[in-house]
Design a protein around this motif. Structure first.
Motif, mmCIF file in Angstrom:
data_model
loop_
_atom_site.group_PDB
_atom_site.id
_atom_site.type_symbol
_atom_site.label_atom_id
_atom_site.label_comp_id
_atom_site.label_asym_id
_atom_site.label_seq_id
_atom_site.Cartn_x
_atom_site.Cartn_y
_atom_site.Cartn_z
ATOM 1 N N THR A 107 44.788 -34.108 -6.926
ATOM 2 C CA THR A 107 44.745 -35.087 -7.821
ATOM 3 C C THR A 107 46.118 -35.801 -7.842
ATOM 4 O O THR A 107 45.818 -36.455 -8.142
ATOM 5 C CB THR A 107 44.287 -34.028 -9.571
ATOM 6 O OG1 THR A 107 43.022 -33.257 -9.132
ATOM 7 C CG2 THR A 107 44.870 -34.558 -10.384
ATOM 8 N N HIS A 150 35.102 -38.657 -8.201
ATOM 9 C CA HIS A 150 35.616 -37.445 -9.341
ATOM 10 C C HIS A 150 36.544 -38.217 -10.154
ATOM 11 O O HIS A 150 36.995 -39.466 -9.713
ATOM 12 C CB HIS A 150 35.919 -36.541 -8.193
ATOM 13 C CG HIS A 150 36.248 -35.208 -9.036
ATOM 14 N ND1 HIS A 150 37.611 -35.209 -9.875
ATOM 15 C CD2 HIS A 150 36.460 -34.242 -9.276
ATOM 16 C CE1 HIS A 150 37.946 -33.572 -10.127
ATOM 17 N NE2 HIS A 150 37.153 -33.325 -9.886
ATOM 18 N N ASN A 167 31.364 -35.017 -5.118
ATOM 19 C CA ASN A 167 31.097 -33.453 -4.553
ATOM 20 C C ASN A 167 29.809 -33.193 -5.310
ATOM 21 O O ASN A 167 29.833 -32.129 -6.238
ATOM 22 C CB ASN A 167 32.636 -33.100 -5.839
ATOM 23 C CG ASN A 167 32.373 -33.695 -7.379
ATOM 24 O OD1 ASN A 167 32.752 -34.800 -6.987
ATOM 25 N ND2 ASN A 167 33.197 -32.358 -8.109
ATOM 26 N N ASP A 209 39.573 -40.270 -0.521
ATOM 27 C CA ASP A 209 39.558 -38.371 -1.191
ATOM 28 C C ASP A 209 39.021 -37.604 -0.306
ATOM 29 O O ASP A 209 37.428 -37.621 -0.465
ATOM 30 C CB ASP A 209 38.675 -38.919 -2.672
ATOM 31 C CG ASP A 209 38.541 -37.354 -3.240
ATOM 32 O OD1 ASP A 209 39.322 -35.961 -3.055
ATOM 33 O OD2 ASP A 209 38.618 -37.384 -4.872
ATOM 34 N N GLN A 265 36.317 -32.940 -0.461
ATOM 35 C CA GLN A 265 35.334 -31.457 -0.347
ATOM 36 C C GLN A 265 35.062 -32.164 1.372
ATOM 37 O O GLN A 265 33.931 -31.250 1.655
ATOM 38 C CB GLN A 265 33.846 -32.562 -0.971
ATOM 39 C CG GLN A 265 34.080 -32.534 -2.181
ATOM 40 C CD GLN A 265 33.976 -30.574 -2.951
ATOM 41 O OE1 GLN A 265 33.747 -29.822 -2.484
ATOM 42 N NE2 GLN A 265 34.381 -30.373 -4.041
ATOM 43 N N SER A 291 42.894 -30.946 -1.334
ATOM 44 C CA SER A 291 43.671 -29.823 -1.661
ATOM 45 C C SER A 291 43.667 -28.654 -0.927
ATOM 46 O O SER A 291 42.064 -28.651 -0.289
ATOM 47 C CB SER A 291 42.890 -29.472 -3.593
ATOM 48 O OG SER A 291 43.353 -30.320 -4.007
ATOM 49 N N HIS A 330 43.167 -25.485 -1.552
ATOM 50 C CA HIS A 330 42.221 -24.385 -2.236
ATOM 51 C C HIS A 330 40.782 -24.969 -1.742
ATOM 52 O O HIS A 330 40.454 -23.495 -2.113
ATOM 53 C CB HIS A 330 42.755 -23.946 -3.938
ATOM 54 C CG HIS A 330 42.048 -25.251 -4.869
ATOM 55 N ND1 HIS A 330 41.174 -24.999 -4.769
ATOM 56 C CD2 HIS A 330 42.736 -26.549 -4.629
ATOM 57 C CE1 HIS A 330 41.034 -26.318 -6.285
ATOM 58 N NE2 HIS A 330 41.711 -26.767 -5.316
ATOM 59 N N LYS A 331 40.399 -25.972 -2.039
ATOM 60 C CA LYS A 331 39.081 -25.675 -1.730
ATOM 61 C C LYS A 331 38.721 -25.351 0.133
ATOM 62 O O LYS A 331 38.237 -25.791 0.828
ATOM 63 C CB LYS A 331 38.879 -27.899 -1.582
ATOM 64 C CG LYS A 331 38.899 -27.435 -3.067
ATOM 65 C CD LYS A 331 38.512 -28.873 -3.557
ATOM 66 C CE LYS A 331 38.110 -29.703 -4.633
ATOM 67 N NZ LYS A 331 37.857 -28.842 -6.245
ATOM 68 N N ARG A 383 28.769 -23.295 -10.259
ATOM 69 C CA ARG A 383 28.800 -24.820 -11.427
ATOM 70 C C ARG A 383 28.039 -24.818 -11.945
ATOM 71 O O ARG A 383 27.231 -25.805 -12.002
ATOM 72 C CB ARG A 383 30.428 -25.594 -10.580
ATOM 73 C CG ARG A 383 31.014 -26.203 -11.208
ATOM 74 C CD ARG A 383 32.118 -26.921 -11.585
ATOM 75 N NE ARG A 383 32.359 -27.240 -12.314
ATOM 76 C CZ ARG A 383 33.374 -28.574 -12.367
ATOM 77 N NH1 ARG A 383 34.123 -28.605 -11.617
ATOM 78 N NH2 ARG A 383 33.912 -28.780 -13.292
ATOM 79 N N ARG A 388 25.162 -26.813 -9.134
ATOM 80 C CA ARG A 388 26.222 -26.824 -8.233
ATOM 81 C C ARG A 388 26.119 -25.496 -7.655
ATOM 82 O O ARG A 388 26.632 -24.981 -7.721
ATOM 83 C CB ARG A 388 26.977 -28.156 -8.403
ATOM 84 C CG ARG A 388 26.964 -28.270 -6.601
ATOM 85 C CD ARG A 388 28.658 -28.614 -7.246
ATOM 86 N NE ARG A 388 29.701 -27.621 -7.276
ATOM 87 C CZ ARG A 388 30.979 -28.095 -7.244
ATOM 88 N NH1 ARG A 388 31.176 -28.969 -7.435
ATOM 89 N NH2 ARG A 388 31.909 -27.710 -7.699
HETATM 90 N N1 C6P Z 1 36.751 -30.915 -7.553
HETATM 91 C C1 C6P Z 1 34.858 -28.802 -8.267
HETATM 92 O O1 C6P Z 1 34.260 -30.165 -7.976
HETATM 93 P P1 C6P Z 1 41.781 -30.970 -7.570
HETATM 94 O O2 C6P Z 1 41.634 -30.250 -8.945
HETATM 95 O O3 C6P Z 1 43.601 -31.968 -7.756
HETATM 96 O O4 C6P Z 1 42.310 -29.574 -6.605
HETATM 97 O O5 C6P Z 1 40.725 -31.471 -6.638
HETATM 98 C C2 C6P Z 1 40.213 -32.639 -7.538
HETATM 99 C C3 C6P Z 1 39.622 -33.366 -7.096
HETATM 100 C C4 C6P Z 1 39.199 -34.634 -7.068
HETATM 101 N N2 C6P Z 1 37.857 -35.260 -5.534
HETATM 102 C C5 C6P Z 1 36.547 -33.870 -5.340
HETATM 103 C C6 C6P Z 1 35.608 -34.979 -4.499
HETATM 104 C C7 C6P Z 1 36.963 -33.396 -5.492
HETATM 105 O O6 C6P Z 1 35.218 -32.026 -5.385
HETATM 106 C C8 C6P Z 1 37.953 -31.977 -7.070
HETATM 107 C C9 C6P Z 1 37.486 -31.104 -7.081
HETATM 108 C C10 C6P Z 1 36.154 -29.102 -8.231
HETATM 109 O O7 C6P Z 1 33.980 -27.780 -8.949
HETATM 110 C C11 C6P Z 1 36.685 -29.448 -9.637
HETATM 111 S S1 C6P Z 1 36.314 -30.683 -10.695
#
Ligand code: C6P
Length: 408
Positions: free
Chosen positions: A94, A121, A176, A201, A204, A224, A226-227, A360, A380
Motif C-alpha cells: 500500500t 485491490h 487477490n 502490484d 499476491q 509486502s 508479510h505475505k 477470509r 476465499r
Molecule cells: N490483500 C487480502 O487479500 P498490504 O496491506 O499493503 O500489505 O497489501 C495490500 C494489497 C495490495 N494488493 C493486493 C493484490 C493485495 O492482495 C493486498 C492485500 C489482503 O486478504 C488484505 S485486503
C-alpha cells in the motif's frame, strides 16, 4: 504436486488446535505464517544487533547497517533487479503504490490518462483515483470479462485503451479475489510501446513464484513482506534506477538529506532519498531471511505446489450444490474465491472456524469488482507452501456441513 519433507515443522504457529480441531490455515492471501528462521532472525537482531542504521559509528550500529543493507542486496537478487539501489524499503504494498501515485499526482495534467484494471485491490485503485483528482488526469479501467470474471482482462481492448495519453498503467500480477494471473511481461511491453510507465502490484505473486523484474520489463513493482513468510510492517518498492533518480522524495526528514540549511535541503540519491526517518531494520532483515527460505524451497516448486492446490480446491469445491466459483477455470494463482446463493460469506467463515479452518470472507478490498459481479462478498481459501491436499478435504467437508445447516 511437490511437497517438502517436514515443511510444517518450520512453522511453529501451525501446531495448534482451534476450537478443538487442528488448525487449517487457508488465509495466506491476507498474510502468510512465518518460518522459524525468520522468527529467529528477528530475535537475534533484537538480542544482539539492535541499533539505528546509517548514523552510528559504533559496533552495533555498523552491524545493524550491514545487516539492513545486506537485506536490500538480498532482495535485489530475489527480484533480479539490476542494482540494490532500486530497492526501497516501505511498510508494504500500500505504501509503495502510494509513493508512486503521489509522485504522478504532482506531474500529471488534464488530458493525461491513468490506466488501471477492474480487478485491482483498493491499494492499487484508490491512490490512482486520488492522483487523478489532484492532477485533473482521467482514470480508465481495463475491463474484466465473464459473469464470474473467468475471462480475465479484456486484452483485445488494450490497443484502444493504451493511447499515447496514457502516462501510467498500474495492474496487479495476481488478483487477490479471482486468482487471475495477468500476463505482466506482455502488459509492460504494450505499455512501453506508447511510453507509459508501468506499476505492478505483486502482493499476491512475489512469494509464490519466480519473479524477474528485468525479464518482466516493469518500471515499478510493489509488494509486502508479510505475505511471503516475512514480518509485517515491511515491504518493497522496486523502481528502475533511471526513474528513481528523477523522482522527488515522498517524505522528508532525517536520513534522506545531504545538506540542510535554514533555507532548504538537498537530497541523497535513491534509495535513501525515499527512506526518511528510522526504517524498520528488523523487518528488512527478516524479509531477507524470508527470501533465503523461499529460494531454498525453490520458487518454481512453490508455484507448482500452490497452483496444484488451488486447482484441486477448485475441482472439489465445484461439486458443492449452488456454489459460484470466481476467476479462471484453468490455470490460476494459489487461491479460490466462491459464493453460495443462500449463505453469507461471514457465516461460511464462522462455521469454518468452528472446524479449525481459517478462511477470509468479505469484499477482499475489491468493492468495485464485487459490485460488477453482483456480489457483496465471497469466501476465499488461499494456499501456501505448508498447505496440503488433506487440508482441502477438511475445507470441503466444512463447506458441506455449513450448507447442510443453512440449506438442508
Ligand atoms: N490483500 C487480502 O487479500 P498490504 O496491506 O499493503 O500489505 O497489501 C495490500 C494489497 C495490495 N494488493 C493486493 C493484490 C493485495 O492482495 C493486498 C492485500 C489482503 O486478504 C488484505 S485486503
Amino acid at each position: 504436486m511437490p511437497t517438502w519433507n517436514n515443511i510444517r515443522a518450520d512453522f511453529p504457529i501451525l501446531h495448534q488446535q482451534v476450537n478443538g480441531k487442528p488448525l487449517v490455515y487457508l488465509d495466506n492471501g491476507a498474510t502468510s505464517q512465518k518460518p522459524r528462521a525468520v522468527i529467529d532472525a528477528l530475535v537475534h537482531y533484537y538480542e544482539r544487533d539492535n541499533s539505528n542504521v546509517h548514523r552510528g559509528l559504533h559496533a552495533l550500529s555498523m552491524r545493524a547497517t550491514d545487516a539492513y543493507e545486506g537485506a536490500r542486496t538480498r532482495i535485489a537478487t530475489f527480484l533480479h533487479a539490476a542494482d540494490p539501489a532500486e530497492i526501497i524499503f516501505t511498510r508494504g504494498t500500500t505504501e509503495s503504490i502510494n509513493i508512486v501515485a503521489r509522485s504522478f499526482a504532482t506531474r500529471l495534467k488534464a488530458g493525461d490518462v491513468i490506466l488501471t484494471t477492474e480487478m485491482e485491490h483498493h491499494s492499487n485503485l484508490v491512490p490512482w483515483q486520488q492522483a487523478a483528482k489532484a492532477s485533473g488526469a482521467t482514470l480508465r479501467y481495463v475491463s474484466v470479462l465473464g459473469a464470474n470474471a473467468e475471462g480475465g482482462l479484456d486484452l483485445a481492448a488494450l490497443d484502444q485503451l493504451l493511447t499515447p495519453q496514457v502516462k501510467v498503467f498500474a495492474f496487479t500480477h495476481i488478483s487477490n479475489t479471482l486468482g487471475t494471473i495477468n500476463p505482466v511481461a506482455e502488459l509492460c511491453r504494450r505499455a512501453r510501446a506508447v511510453g507509459a510507465i508501468t506499476v505492478i502490484d505483486a502482493a499476491q505473486s512475489v512469494g509464490h513464484a519466480p519473479l524477474d523484474v528485468q525479464a518482466i520489463g516493469c518500471d515499478y513493482l510493489a509488494f509486502s513482506g508479510h505475505k511471503m513468510c516475512g514480518p509485517t510492517g515491511i515491504g518493497v518498492l522496486y523502481g528502475r534506477r533511471a526513474l528513481l533518480e528523477k523522482l522527488a522524495p515522498d517524505e522528508t526528514g532525517g536520513g534522506m538529506v545531504v545538506n540542510v540549511t535554514y533555507e532548504g535541503a538537498t537530497w541523497k540519491p535513491a534509495p535513501e532519498r525515499f527512506e526518511a526517518g528510522t526504517p524498520n531494520v528488523a523487518g528488512a532483515i527478516g524479509l531477507g531471511v524470508a527470501c533465503d527460505y523461499l529460494d531454498a524451497l525453490d520458487r518454481a516448486a512453490i508455484e507448482r505446489h500452490d497452483h496444484a492446490l488451488a486447482r484441486l480446491a477448485y475441482e472439489k469445491l465445484s461439486t458443492l450444490p449452488g456454489i459460484r466459483l470466481l476467476g479462471p477455470t484453468g490455470e490460476r494463482g494459489g487461491l479460490v474465491s466462491f459464493a453460495f446463493p443462500d449463505v453469507h460469506a461471514h457465516d461460511v467463515v464462522t462455521f469454518a472456524d468452528e472446524d479449525g479452518v481459517a478462511l477470509r470472507g468479505g469484499h477482499h478490498c475489491n468493492q468495485p469488482l464485487m459490485r460488477k459481479l453482483g456480489l457483496t462478498s465471497t469466501t476465499r481459501a488461499s494456499f501456501y507452501v505448508y498447505n496440503t491436499a488433506e487440508e482441502i478435504d477438511v475445507l470441503v467437508a466444512s463447506m458441506r456441513r455449513t450448507l447442510k445447516f443453512f440449506v438442508g
